[in-house]
Scaffold this active site. Structure first.
Site, PDB file in Angstrom:
ATOM      1  CE1 TYR A  55      -2.656   7.996  -2.637  1.00  0.00           C
ATOM      2  CE2 TYR A  55      -3.439   5.769  -2.236  1.00  0.00           C
ATOM      3  CZ  TYR A  55      -2.742   6.889  -1.823  1.00  0.00           C
ATOM      4  OH  TYR A  55      -2.128   6.893  -0.591  1.00  0.00           O
ATOM      5  CG  HIS A 122      -4.679  11.427   1.912  1.00  0.00           C
ATOM      6  ND1 HIS A 122      -5.022  10.969   0.676  1.00  0.00           N
ATOM      7  CD2 HIS A 122      -3.397  11.053   2.083  1.00  0.00           C
ATOM      8  CE1 HIS A 122      -3.978  10.355   0.124  1.00  0.00           C
ATOM      9  NE2 HIS A 122      -2.980  10.393   0.976  1.00  0.00           N
ATOM     10  N   PRO A 202       6.954   1.818   2.689  1.00  0.00           N
ATOM     11  CG  PRO A 202       6.087  -0.347   2.862  1.00  0.00           C
ATOM     12  CD  PRO A 202       5.733   1.039   2.396  1.00  0.00           C
ATOM     13  CG  LEU A 203       9.245  -1.915  -0.103  1.00  0.00           C
ATOM     14  CD1 LEU A 203       8.763  -2.687  -1.325  1.00  0.00           C
ATOM     15  CD2 LEU A 203      10.244  -2.741   0.701  1.00  0.00           C
ATOM     16  NE  ARG A 205       7.683   8.550  -1.380  1.00  0.00           N
ATOM     17  CZ  ARG A 205       6.375   8.845  -1.437  1.00  0.00           C
ATOM     18  NH1 ARG A 205       5.682   8.564  -2.495  1.00  0.00           N
ATOM     19  NH2 ARG A 205       5.787   9.430  -0.415  1.00  0.00           N
TER      20      ARG A 205
HETATM   21  N1  LIG Z   1      -0.914   8.364   3.423  1.00  0.00           N
HETATM   22  C1  LIG Z   1      -0.129   8.850   2.498  1.00  0.00           C
HETATM   23  O1  LIG Z   1       0.064  10.072   2.405  1.00  0.00           O
HETATM   24  C2  LIG Z   1       0.561   7.920   1.534  1.00  0.00           C
HETATM   25  C3  LIG Z   1       1.608   8.390   0.718  1.00  0.00           C
HETATM   26  C4  LIG Z   1       2.235   7.486  -0.151  1.00  0.00           C
HETATM   27  C5  LIG Z   1       1.818   6.159  -0.200  1.00  0.00           C
HETATM   28  N2  LIG Z   1       0.777   5.742   0.587  1.00  0.00           N
HETATM   29  C6  LIG Z   1       0.314   4.338   0.558  1.00  0.00           C
HETATM   30  O2  LIG Z   1       1.422   3.476   0.820  1.00  0.00           O
HETATM   31  C7  LIG Z   1       1.515   2.489  -0.206  1.00  0.00           C
HETATM   32  C8  LIG Z   1       2.958   2.075  -0.425  1.00  0.00           C
HETATM   33  O3  LIG Z   1       3.792   3.179  -0.639  1.00  0.00           O
HETATM   34  P1  LIG Z   1       4.542   3.498  -2.003  1.00  0.00           P
HETATM   35  O4  LIG Z   1       3.946   2.719  -3.115  1.00  0.00           O
HETATM   36  O5  LIG Z   1       4.619   4.982  -2.079  1.00  0.00           O
HETATM   37  O6  LIG Z   1       6.047   3.059  -1.745  1.00  0.00           O
HETATM   38  P2  LIG Z   1       6.808   1.672  -1.438  1.00  0.00           P
HETATM   39  O7  LIG Z   1       5.849   0.634  -1.057  1.00  0.00           O
HETATM   40  O8  LIG Z   1       7.872   2.064  -0.493  1.00  0.00           O
HETATM   41  O9  LIG Z   1       7.512   1.382  -2.827  1.00  0.00           O
HETATM   42  C9  LIG Z   1       6.808   1.141  -4.007  1.00  0.00           C
HETATM   43  C10 LIG Z   1       7.839   1.001  -5.117  1.00  0.00           C
HETATM   44  O10 LIG Z   1       8.667  -0.119  -4.832  1.00  0.00           O
HETATM   45  C11 LIG Z   1       8.661  -1.028  -5.911  1.00  0.00           C
HETATM   46  N3  LIG Z   1       8.642  -2.397  -5.362  1.00  0.00           N
HETATM   47  C12 LIG Z   1       7.678  -2.959  -4.586  1.00  0.00           C
HETATM   48  N4  LIG Z   1       8.037  -4.196  -4.223  1.00  0.00           N
HETATM   49  C13 LIG Z   1       9.238  -4.439  -4.793  1.00  0.00           C
HETATM   50  C14 LIG Z   1      10.116  -5.545  -4.794  1.00  0.00           C
HETATM   51  N5  LIG Z   1       9.822  -6.649  -4.120  1.00  0.00           N
HETATM   52  N6  LIG Z   1      11.268  -5.444  -5.511  1.00  0.00           N
HETATM   53  C15 LIG Z   1      11.572  -4.313  -6.202  1.00  0.00           C
HETATM   54  N7  LIG Z   1      10.786  -3.239  -6.228  1.00  0.00           N
HETATM   55  C16 LIG Z   1       9.617  -3.289  -5.532  1.00  0.00           C
HETATM   56  C17 LIG Z   1       7.419  -0.732  -6.691  1.00  0.00           C
HETATM   57  O11 LIG Z   1       7.609  -1.010  -8.063  1.00  0.00           O
HETATM   58  P3  LIG Z   1       6.805  -2.198  -8.809  1.00  0.00           P
HETATM   59  O12 LIG Z   1       5.445  -1.678  -9.041  1.00  0.00           O
HETATM   60  O13 LIG Z   1       7.606  -2.409 -10.026  1.00  0.00           O
HETATM   61  O14 LIG Z   1       6.827  -3.377  -7.873  1.00  0.00           O
HETATM   62  C18 LIG Z   1       7.224   0.774  -6.466  1.00  0.00           C
HETATM   63  O15 LIG Z   1       7.937   1.520  -7.413  1.00  0.00           O
HETATM   64  C19 LIG Z   1       0.863   3.163  -1.422  1.00  0.00           C
HETATM   65  O16 LIG Z   1       0.420   2.209  -2.361  1.00  0.00           O
HETATM   66  C20 LIG Z   1      -0.277   3.923  -0.784  1.00  0.00           C
HETATM   67  O17 LIG Z   1      -1.378   3.060  -0.603  1.00  0.00           O
HETATM   68  C21 LIG Z   1       0.164   6.606   1.459  1.00  0.00           C
END
Ligand SMILES: NC(=O)c1ccc[n+]([C@@H]2O[C@H](COP(=O)([O-])OP(=O)(O)OC[C@H]3O[C@@H](n4cnc5c(N)ncnc54)[C@H](OP(=O)(O)O)[C@@H]3O)[C@@H](O)[C@H]2O)c1
Length: 326
Positions: A55, A122, A202-203, A205
């Protein structure tokens, strides 16, 4: 439903914090808001933080190290190796033993810690025997540099084989209402073998929070622009999927994000969603999902509303999907 989840020998809050987007992926990172979000999250009781060497090519680990060094005892720290910056400056898959060791040394420096609690592969590197990848991580455990080993985006046979080489503490894969791949046996395998399942994105993205209504709102470089579900063609077709979320959010007087997270929590006591955010207010909202209990009927309605056949577009581009087993 318990608010606490078991993760190897730790007990953690059932919702963790994904830190990726504070340095990488969606929109333009904001350092001041990231610092505020990290401190606020710990104050709210978040005790499981997720980052990776990938990251921001080290910037995300540096951020956590710089901001939270003095609060290191307050949280379980997870990071990942195996995806690195390649010679062309782009991300590349490499989990050769010497690369895992070098990446871990750098992660420890960046994170300003002497031990990472959970270190994931990863991605499994198909050019390197799994025994060598897990064997190298096992040596890092013996040396006290990491405490536990995790895997990401793997299928059951790989988890089974890796678990026979060294205990696997957690599997982290994409899991949400609109990405149901782990229901193909991975969730059950983890449950039956005492392995925590960490649900990333979980959201969806931001989609499931109702935060991505139009591709024109994405800044240039936003990863979602490369993801077929968010294409100009598919995103509008996917928007009606939000209707059941809106309905249940109205019933529970809460946000769409909270319903999406409550659904994941209702799927099993071994599941830990790690919503990502750059905003302290969203971190607060997301952990509020722990207060929402969905009935069996509501769970079923949401299951059916997001039947995978209804989602338009793959979650990743074909090139990225090729690096994943699920
Ligand atoms: N192992 C892997 O290959 C892998 C791949 C992807 C991600 N990950 C991990 O999983 C974590 C979470 O996944 P992610 O960030 O990809 O996706 P996510 O949690 O599904 O969604 C993040 C997005 O949702 C928005 N968001 C969060 N809370 C919100 C709310 N209450 N209301 C409105 N919008 C909201 C965020 O924007 P704002 O910033 O504006 O809140 C951001 O744009 C990452 O941080 C990372 O650590 C792992």
């Amino acid at each position: 439903m318990s608010e606490i989840r078991r993760l190897a020998d730790y007990e953690v809050k059932a919702i963790g914090l994904g830190c990726m987007s504070m340095s990488h992926a969606y929109g333009i990172p904001n350092r001041i808001e990231a610092e505020r979000t990290l401190h606020r999250a710990l104050d709210l009781g978040y005790d499981f933080l997720d980052t990776a060497a990938l990251y921001g090519f080290g910037k995300n680990e540096q951020l956590l190290g710089e901001v939270l060094e003095k609060r290191r005892q307050e949280y379980v720290l997870a990071s990942k190796c195996g995806l690195i910056r390649g010679p062309d400056g782009k991300r590349s898959l490499n989990a050769k033993p010497e690369v895992i060791i070098k990446t871990c040394e750098k992660s420890l420096r960046n994170l300003r810690t002497d031990c990472i609690d959970l270190y994931y592969l990863h991605r499994v590197d198909t050019n390197v025997p799994l025994e060598d990848q897990i064997g190298t991580l096992a040596r890092l455990v013996e040396e006290g540099k990491i405490k536990h080993i995790g895997l990401s985006e793997v299928a059951v046979p790989t988890i089974e084989k890796a678990h026979s080489i060294h205990p696997i503490a957690a599997v982290q894969s994409e899991y949400s209402l609109w990405t149901r791949n782990p229901e193909n046996g991975v969730l059950d395998y983890c449950k039956n073998n005492g392995i925590a399942f960490v649900a990333f994105s979980p959201l969806g993205r931001g989609f499931l929070a109702g935060a991505t209504l139009d591709t024109r709102s994405f800044a240039s470089g936003d990863l979602r622009l490369t993801m077929p579900r968010f294409s100009e063609e598919n995103l509008p077709k996917n928007l009606p999927l939000l209707e059941p979320l809106k309905k249940h959010a109205a019933v529970h007087n809460c946000s769409l994000a909270q319903i999406a997270l409550a659904w994941l929590l209702g799927k099993g006591q071994h599941i830990i969603p790690i919503p990502g955010t750059q905003q302290a207010g969203h971190a607060e909202e997301n952990v509020g999902a722990l207060e929402i209990k969905l009935s069996a009927q509501e769970m079923l309605e949401l299951d059916n509303g997001f039947n995978p056949g209804k989602v338009q577009g793959e979650r990743y581009s074909a090139a990225v999907l090729a690096t994943m087993e699920t």
